[in-house]
Design an enzyme around this catalytic site. Structure first.
Site, PDB file in Angstrom:
ATOM      1  N   ASP A 180     -12.521   1.878   4.288  1.00 41.99           N
ATOM      2  CA  ASP A 180     -13.169   2.569   5.484  1.00 41.99           C
ATOM      3  C   ASP A 180     -13.869   3.546   5.012  1.00 41.99           C
ATOM      4  O   ASP A 180     -13.594   4.576   4.841  1.00 41.99           O
ATOM      5  CB  ASP A 180     -11.792   3.368   6.255  1.00 41.99           C
ATOM      6  CG  ASP A 180     -10.601   2.103   6.704  1.00 41.99           C
ATOM      7  OD1 ASP A 180     -10.911   1.490   7.907  1.00 41.99           O
ATOM      8  OD2 ASP A 180      -9.544   2.297   6.057  1.00 41.99           O
ATOM      9  N   GLU A 227       0.981  -1.124   0.021  1.00 43.43           N
ATOM     10  CA  GLU A 227       0.072   0.186   0.083  1.00 43.43           C
ATOM     11  C   GLU A 227       0.961   1.456  -0.117  1.00 43.43           C
ATOM     12  O   GLU A 227       1.230   1.645  -1.128  1.00 43.43           O
ATOM     13  CB  GLU A 227      -1.068   0.083   1.202  1.00 43.43           C
ATOM     14  CG  GLU A 227      -1.901   1.109   1.294  1.00 43.43           C
ATOM     15  CD  GLU A 227      -2.739   1.334   2.684  1.00 43.43           C
ATOM     16  OE1 GLU A 227      -2.103   0.462   3.656  1.00 43.43           O
ATOM     17  OE2 GLU A 227      -3.717   1.822   2.841  1.00 43.43           O
TER      18      GLU A 227
HETATM   19  N1  ADE Z   1      -6.645  -0.211   8.905  1.00 41.78           N
HETATM   20  C1  ADE Z   1      -7.670   0.527   8.184  1.00 41.78           C
HETATM   21  N2  ADE Z   1      -7.383   0.943   7.027  1.00 41.78           N
HETATM   22  C2  ADE Z   1      -6.118   0.584   6.636  1.00 41.78           C
HETATM   23  C3  ADE Z   1      -5.407   0.784   5.732  1.00 41.78           C
HETATM   24  N3  ADE Z   1      -5.857   1.284   4.662  1.00 41.78           N
HETATM   25  N4  ADE Z   1      -4.010   0.294   5.858  1.00 41.78           N
HETATM   26  C4  ADE Z   1      -3.642  -0.310   6.914  1.00 41.78           C
HETATM   27  N5  ADE Z   1      -4.334  -0.209   7.971  1.00 41.78           N
HETATM   28  C5  ADE Z   1      -5.759   0.052   7.804  1.00 41.78           C
HETATM   29 ZN    ZN Z   2      -7.326  -1.868   4.994  1.00 41.77          ZN
END
Ligand code: ADE
Ligand code: ZN
Length: 349
Positions: free
Chosen positions: A279, A200
Site C-alpha cells: 500500500d 504476516e
Molecule cells: N490489505 C491491504 N494491505 C494489507 C495487508 N498488509 N495485510 C492484510 N490485508 C491488507
Molecule cells: Zn497486502
C-alpha cells in the site's frame, strides 16, 4: 559513476502485491472526496499523510477502509488505477498485479460493474500508452464469512477472462486460511490462480494451511514460515513465491525495524522471495524505495537486488511467452548498464 538509486529505479521489475485501495495518494483521496461531496477527517494532504502512523495491521486497516469510502464512481476507480500505474511505470515496474477487494464497495451499494469497468479501462489505457503488463487479482476479506467470499466469486464471473487470480487479505489473526478451504477449492475449480496473505501477523501454521489446505500458487508476506523448517523446505522445493513487503512490515510492526527484517534469512533458505509495495503511500514507498531500504539496512548487494527483481518477474501470473518477454527486458537493461556495474566496488556489487 553508477548512481545506485537511478539504477534500481530503472531496473525492470514487478509489483505483484499491491492493493488499489491502498494506492491512493493523499491529494487524490482529498480531490475525489471533494468531487463526491464527501468530507474526510483531514483537510490537507499533509494532515492525511501525518495520520499514517500505525501500531498494528488492524490500526492500518481501520484507516484503509475509511479511505475506501471516497471511491464511488467509475471515474474514481479509473483515476486511482491510472494514477498508480503511471507512478509504477516511473518506478520501472513492467509487470503490475493489482488487488482490489469488491466487498469494501459492494457493501456500500457501489455496483460491481462500476468498479470493474473503471479499473479495467485504466489497465487497458496503461498497457496501451506505457506498455505495462497488468493483471487484476480479486481479493476477499477474511474477517467476513466464507459464504460472503463465495458470493464475490459469483459476482465477478462475467469478467473471469480479465481476472488472473484470487487472493485474500484483511485481519489475519483469528481468521485462519482453513476458514476459507471451500472457497479456495472453488476458485481453483473455476480456473483461477490463487494467493493468500499468510504469516504476516499470523503464525507459521497459517502459512502451512495456505500451502497444504488452500494449495495456493503464491503466499502474500509469509515471513512467519521461518519458524517451521519443514515448511520452509517445502515452500522452497515447490518454488512457491513469497510476496514480501518490507516497508509495510516495518510500518505495521510485523518486524521491529528494517535491519531486523528476515529478508536475508528467507533468501538464504532458498525461498523464492519477491519485493513488493503493498500500500505504497501508507507505507511511504513503492518497490524502488523498498529495495533501497533493504539495501541500506541489510547490506543487499546489487546482484541480490537484481535477483529479487528477476524473482518478481518469474513469479508473475503470466504465460511463459510473456514471462520470457519480461525477462528479456531485464536482461537488456543489465547489458546496457554492464560497464557501469563493473565499476561498483566488489563489496556492494
Ligand atoms: N490489505 C491491504 N494491505 C494489507 C495487508 N498488509 N495485510 C492484510 N490485508 C491488507
Ligand atoms: Zn497486502
Amino acid at each position: 559513476m553508477l548512481d545506485i538509486e537511478s539504477f534500481v529505479r530503472g531496473l525492470p521489475k514487478a509489483d505483484l502485491h499491491m492493493h488499489l485501495e491502498g494506492s491512493i495518494e493523499p491529494q487524490l483521496m482529498l480531490d475525489i472526496a471533494t468531487r463526491n461531496g464527501l468530507r474526510l477527517r483531514w483537510d490537507s494532504a499533509d494532515a492525511l499523510r501525518a495520520a499514517y502512523q500505525f501500531t498494528s495491521l488492524q490500526s492500518f486497516l481501520d484507516l484503509y477502509y475509511e479511505g475506501c469510502k471516497v471511491l464511488v464512481t467509475e471515474r474514481d476507480f479509473y483515476d486511482v488505477t491510472r494514477a498508480y500505474l503511471r507512478r509504477a511505470h516511473e518506478d520501472g515496474v513492467i509487470r503490475s498485479e493489482l488487488f482490489i477487494g469488491p466487498q469494501s464497495f459492494t457493501t456500500r451499494d457501489v455496483a460491481i460493474e462500476t468498479l470493474m469497468s473503471g479499473v479495467l479501462r485504466a489497465m487497458d489505457d496503461a498497457s496501451r500508452e506505457q506498455g505495462t503488463s497488468v493483471g487484476l487479482l480479486i481479493s476477499v476479506q477474511r474477517h467476513r464469512t466464507e459464504a460472503d467470499a463465495l458470493a464475490v466469486l459469483d459476482q465477478i464471473m462475467p469478467w473471469a477472462d480479465r481476472i488472473i487470480g484470487i487472493g485474500m487479505g484483511g485481519a489475519e489473526v483469528g481468521n485462519p486460511p482453513s476458514k476459507f478451504a471451500r472457497f479456495f477449492k472453488e476458485c481453483r475449480k473455476r480456473g483461477f490462480r490463487t494467493t493468500v496473505h499468510a504469516g504476516e501477523e499470523g503464525p507459521a501454521s497459517y502459512v502451512r494451511q495456505a500451502l497444504s489446505l488452500l494449495q495456493v500458487d503464491r503466499i502474500d508476506h509469509g515471513n512467519a514460515c521461518l519458524a517451521d523448517p519443514d515448511l520452509v523446505r517445502e515452500l522452497a522445493d515447490k518454488r512457491i513465491a513469497l510476496t514480501i513487503c518490507p516497508l509495510s512490515n516495518v510500518r505495521l510492526h510485523v518486524v521491529p525495524s528494517m535491519d531486523k527484517h528476515p529478508l536475508k534469512e528467507l533468501m538464504a533458505r532458498g525461498l523464492h522471495v519477491t519485493i513488493n509495495s503493498d500500500d505504497p503511500p501508507y507505507f511511504d514507498g513503492y518497490v524502488t524505495e523498498n529495495l533501497l531500504a533493504c539495501r541500506s539496512a541489510l547490506g543487499l548487494s546489487l546482484s541480490e537486488i537484481v535477483g529479487l527483481a528477476r524473482n518478481g518477474l518469474c513469479a508473475a501470473f503470466v504465460s511463459e511467452q510473456e514471462r520470457q518477454d519480461l525477462l528479456c527486458k531485464l536482461d537488456a537493461y543489465l547489458v546496457q548498464h554492464d560497464s557501469a556495474l563493473q565499476n561498483v566496488p566488489a563489496r556492494t556489487h
